[in-house]
Design a protein around this motif. Structure first.
Motif, PDB file in Angstrom:
ATOM      1  N   ALA A   1      48.866 129.927 115.565  1.00 21.73           N
ATOM      2  CA  ALA A   1      48.889 130.521 114.227  1.00 21.73           C
ATOM      3  C   ALA A   1      50.120 130.086 113.449  1.00 21.73           C
ATOM      4  CB  ALA A   1      48.835 132.042 114.340  1.00 21.73           C
ATOM      5  N   GLU A   2      51.258 129.982 114.127  1.00 19.44           N
ATOM      6  CA  GLU A   2      52.485 129.537 113.457  1.00 19.44           C
ATOM      7  C   GLU A   2      52.358 128.099 112.965  1.00 19.44           C
ATOM      8  OE1 GLU A   2      55.432 130.231 116.441  1.00 19.44           O
ATOM      9  OE2 GLU A   2      55.689 132.342 115.882  1.00 19.44           O
ATOM     10  N   VAL A   3      51.797 127.234 113.805  1.00 18.34           N
ATOM     11  CA  VAL A   3      51.612 125.832 113.403  1.00 18.34           C
ATOM     12  C   VAL A   3      50.635 125.750 112.230  1.00 18.34           C
ATOM     13  CG1 VAL A   3      50.688 123.604 114.156  1.00 18.34           C
ATOM     14  CG2 VAL A   3      52.200 124.898 115.661  1.00 18.34           C
TER      15      VAL A   3
ATOM     16  N   HIS B   1      50.053 128.075 110.010  1.00 14.91           N
ATOM     17  CA  HIS B   1      50.730 128.630 108.837  1.00 14.91           C
ATOM     18  C   HIS B   1      51.682 127.601 108.225  1.00 14.91           C
ATOM     19  CE1 HIS B   1      52.550 131.554 106.194  1.00 14.91           C
ATOM     20  NE2 HIS B   1      53.745 131.236 106.668  1.00 14.91           N
ATOM     21  N   ARG B   2      52.454 126.912 109.073  1.00  6.76           N
ATOM     22  CA  ARG B   2      53.370 125.879 108.565  1.00  6.76           C
ATOM     23  C   ARG B   2      52.605 124.753 107.881  1.00  6.76           C
ATOM     24  NH1 ARG B   2      56.473 126.683 113.445  1.00  6.76           N
ATOM     25  NH2 ARG B   2      55.263 125.013 114.380  1.00  6.76           N
ATOM     26  N   THR B   3      51.482 124.357 108.455  1.00  8.11           N
ATOM     27  CA  THR B   3      50.677 123.277 107.877  1.00  8.11           C
ATOM     28  C   THR B   3      50.139 123.677 106.516  1.00  8.11           C
ATOM     29  OG1 THR B   3      50.057 122.549 110.092  1.00  8.11           O
ATOM     30  CG2 THR B   3      48.700 121.769 108.278  1.00  8.11           C
ATOM     31  N   ILE B   4      49.652 124.893 106.406  1.00 10.74           N
ATOM     32  CA  ILE B   4      49.113 125.367 105.126  1.00 10.74           C
ATOM     33  C   ILE B   4      50.229 125.544 104.109  1.00 10.74           C
ATOM     34  CG2 ILE B   4      47.990 127.342 104.012  1.00 10.74           C
ATOM     35  CD1 ILE B   4      46.336 127.635 106.606  1.00 10.74           C
ATOM     36  N   LYS B   5      51.381 126.017 104.570  1.00 13.15           N
ATOM     37  CA  LYS B   5      52.510 126.264 103.669  1.00 13.15           C
ATOM     38  C   LYS B   5      53.051 124.967 103.076  1.00 13.15           C
ATOM     39  CE  LYS B   5      56.709 128.999 103.568  1.00 13.15           C
ATOM     40  NZ  LYS B   5      57.657 129.778 104.360  1.00 13.15           N
ATOM     41  N   LYS B   6      53.004 123.859 103.841  1.00 13.12           N
ATOM     42  CA  LYS B   6      53.515 122.573 103.350  1.00 13.12           C
ATOM     43  C   LYS B   6      52.721 122.094 102.147  1.00 13.12           C
ATOM     44  CE  LYS B   6      55.399 120.694 107.610  1.00 13.12           C
ATOM     45  NZ  LYS B   6      55.208 119.685 108.671  1.00 13.12           N
ATOM     46  N   ASN B   7      51.413 122.259 102.184  1.00 10.93           N
ATOM     47  CA  ASN B   7      50.563 121.785 101.101  1.00 10.93           C
ATOM     48  C   ASN B   7      49.377 122.741 100.941  1.00 10.93           C
ATOM     49  OD1 ASN B   7      49.403 120.299  99.113  1.00 10.93           O
ATOM     50  ND2 ASN B   7      49.226 118.415 100.303  1.00 10.93           N
ATOM     51  N   PRO B   8      49.564 123.821 100.186  1.00  7.09           N
ATOM     52  CA  PRO B   8      48.498 124.819 100.075  1.00  7.09           C
ATOM     53  C   PRO B   8      47.273 124.345  99.285  1.00  7.09           C
ATOM     54  CG  PRO B   8      50.352 125.409  98.674  1.00  7.09           C
ATOM     55  CD  PRO B   8      50.758 124.196  99.455  1.00  7.09           C
ATOM     56  N   ASP B   9      47.439 123.322  98.448  1.00 11.74           N
ATOM     57  CA  ASP B   9      46.324 122.867  97.616  1.00 11.74           C
ATOM     58  C   ASP B   9      45.349 121.968  98.373  1.00 11.74           C
ATOM     59  OD1 ASP B   9      47.525 124.213  95.536  1.00 11.74           O
ATOM     60  OD2 ASP B   9      48.690 122.455  94.925  1.00 11.74           O
ATOM     61  N   LYS B  10      45.857 121.242  99.345  1.00 21.91           N
ATOM     62  CA  LYS B  10      45.022 120.271 100.053  1.00 21.91           C
ATOM     63  C   LYS B  10      44.964 120.646 101.534  1.00 21.91           C
ATOM     64  CE  LYS B  10      44.890 115.359 101.098  1.00 21.91           C
ATOM     65  NZ  LYS B  10      45.647 114.121 101.012  1.00 21.91           N
ATOM     66  N   PRO B  11      43.792 121.021 102.035  1.00 26.89           N
ATOM     67  CA  PRO B  11      43.705 121.374 103.461  1.00 26.89           C
ATOM     68  C   PRO B  11      43.941 120.154 104.350  1.00 26.89           C
ATOM     69  CG  PRO B  11      41.528 121.411 102.455  1.00 26.89           C
ATOM     70  CD  PRO B  11      42.516 121.146 101.355  1.00 26.89           C
TER      71      PRO B  11
ATOM     72  N   THR C   1      52.225 119.789 124.608  1.00 26.09           N
ATOM     73  CA  THR C   1      52.680 120.898 125.451  1.00 26.09           C
ATOM     74  C   THR C   1      51.748 122.091 125.301  1.00 26.09           C
ATOM     75  OG1 THR C   1      54.959 120.173 125.196  1.00 26.09           O
ATOM     76  CG2 THR C   1      54.620 122.429 125.953  1.00 26.09           C
ATOM     77  N   TRP C   2      51.409 122.422 124.049  1.00 31.22           N
ATOM     78  CA  TRP C   2      50.486 123.538 123.812  1.00 31.22           C
ATOM     79  C   TRP C   2      49.134 123.256 124.452  1.00 31.22           C
ATOM     80  CZ3 TRP C   2      45.757 124.754 121.977  1.00 31.22           C
ATOM     81  CH2 TRP C   2      45.508 126.085 121.678  1.00 31.22           C
ATOM     82  N   ARG C   3      48.652 122.037 124.261  1.00 31.77           N
ATOM     83  CA  ARG C   3      47.343 121.676 124.806  1.00 31.77           C
ATOM     84  C   ARG C   3      47.330 121.768 126.334  1.00 31.77           C
ATOM     85  NH1 ARG C   3      43.706 118.722 121.683  1.00 31.77           N
ATOM     86  NH2 ARG C   3      44.307 118.594 119.518  1.00 31.77           N
ATOM     87  N   SER C   4      48.388 121.308 126.976  1.00 31.75           N
ATOM     88  CA  SER C   4      48.410 121.354 128.441  1.00 31.75           C
ATOM     89  C   SER C   4      48.523 122.796 128.936  1.00 31.75           C
ATOM     90  CB  SER C   4      49.531 120.493 129.004  1.00 31.75           C
ATOM     91  OG  SER C   4      50.778 120.997 128.619  1.00 31.75           O
ATOM     92  N   GLU C   5      49.280 123.643 128.235  1.00 32.08           N
ATOM     93  CA  GLU C   5      49.360 125.051 128.613  1.00 32.08           C
ATOM     94  C   GLU C   5      48.014 125.751 128.430  1.00 32.08           C
ATOM     95  OE1 GLU C   5      52.541 126.922 126.485  1.00 32.08           O
ATOM     96  OE2 GLU C   5      54.064 125.628 127.397  1.00 32.08           O
ATOM     97  N   PHE C   6      47.299 125.396 127.354  1.00 29.83           N
ATOM     98  CA  PHE C   6      45.986 125.996 127.121  1.00 29.83           C
ATOM     99  C   PHE C   6      44.982 125.522 128.171  1.00 29.83           C
ATOM    100  CE2 PHE C   6      41.836 126.405 125.077  1.00 29.83           C
ATOM    101  CZ  PHE C   6      41.887 127.746 124.720  1.00 29.83           C
TER     102      PHE C   6
ATOM    103  N   ILE D   1      39.118 131.484 115.821  1.00 32.75           N
ATOM    104  CA  ILE D   1      40.557 131.724 115.699  1.00 32.75           C
ATOM    105  C   ILE D   1      41.350 130.425 115.755  1.00 32.75           C
ATOM    106  CG2 ILE D   1      42.534 132.829 116.812  1.00 32.75           C
ATOM    107  CD1 ILE D   1      40.594 134.954 117.842  1.00 32.75           C
ATOM    108  N   LEU D   2      40.969 129.542 116.671  1.00 33.75           N
ATOM    109  CA  LEU D   2      41.740 128.316 116.889  1.00 33.75           C
ATOM    110  C   LEU D   2      41.411 127.252 115.844  1.00 33.75           C
ATOM    111  CD1 LEU D   2      41.526 128.008 120.774  1.00 33.75           C
ATOM    112  CD2 LEU D   2      43.499 128.662 119.404  1.00 33.75           C
ATOM    113  N   PRO D   3      42.364 126.383 115.543  1.00 32.89           N
ATOM    114  CA  PRO D   3      42.102 125.278 114.613  1.00 32.89           C
ATOM    115  C   PRO D   3      41.028 124.343 115.162  1.00 32.89           C
ATOM    116  CG  PRO D   3      44.459 125.475 115.076  1.00 32.89           C
ATOM    117  CD  PRO D   3      43.747 126.397 115.998  1.00 32.89           C
ATOM    118  N   ALA D   4      40.313 123.699 114.271  1.00 32.62           N
ATOM    119  CA  ALA D   4      39.212 122.810 114.667  1.00 32.62           C
ATOM    120  C   ALA D   4      39.685 121.666 115.552  1.00 32.62           C
ATOM    121  CB  ALA D   4      38.523 122.266 113.425  1.00 32.62           C
ATOM    122  N   SER D   5      40.942 121.274 115.432  1.00 28.66           N
ATOM    123  CA  SER D   5      41.446 120.136 116.216  1.00 28.66           C
ATOM    124  C   SER D   5      41.494 120.431 117.712  1.00 28.66           C
ATOM    125  CB  SER D   5      42.835 119.735 115.719  1.00 28.66           C
ATOM    126  OG  SER D   5      43.749 120.799 115.909  1.00 28.66           O
ATOM    127  N   VAL D   6      41.430 121.685 118.118  1.00 25.44           N
ATOM    128  CA  VAL D   6      41.474 122.012 119.548  1.00 25.44           C
ATOM    129  C   VAL D   6      40.143 122.547 120.077  1.00 25.44           C
ATOM    130  CG1 VAL D   6      43.950 122.386 119.582  1.00 25.44           C
ATOM    131  CG2 VAL D   6      42.446 124.306 119.160  1.00 25.44           C
TER     132      VAL D   6
END
Length: 107
Positions: free
Chosen positions: A35-37, A39-49, A57-62, A84-89
């Motif tokens: 969720a933090e990642v 949020h940061r991605t959306i905050k960088k460019n809110p107009d363009k998804p 590391t996250w992927r291996s832990e998951f 809940i999870l982003p489409a990339s995962v």
């Protein structure tokens, strides 16, 4: 009487049962990081998804979490985590991904 079970006023008719996923102390921090990642991605460019990219590391832990839980939880977890999870995962939630993980661990 449901009101007696929940300890609330007499107007309450239903009780709520909250079920936690297996090993929530592992899954919940992973969901917070995702969720933090996002949020940061959306905050960088809110107009363009943009796609949300989680690090290796996250992927291996998951993957390790999904490998540790019993197989009978997989379908329910996939159904709950997909929105809940982003489409990339989402590939980590596929049955092929879980079976491939098991084959890597036991080869």
């Amino acid at each position: 009487n449901a009101a007696t079970l929940t300890g609330s006023s007499s107007s309450a008719k239903y009780s709520t049962l909250t079920l936690l996923p297996p090993e929530p102390h592992i899954l919940l921090p992973l969901l917070v990081k995702a969720a933090e990642v996002e949020h940061r991605t959306i905050k960088k460019n809110p107009d363009k998804p943009r796609p949300v990219i989680l690090d290796e590391t996250w992927r291996s832990e998951f993957r390790a979490y999904m490998f540790r839980i019993p197989p009978y939880y997989h379908n329910a977890l996939k159904r709950c985590l997909r929105p809940i999870l982003p489409a990339s995962v989402h590939t980590l939630l596929s049955a092929e991904g879980i079976e491939a993980l098991a084959s890597q661990c036991f080869s």
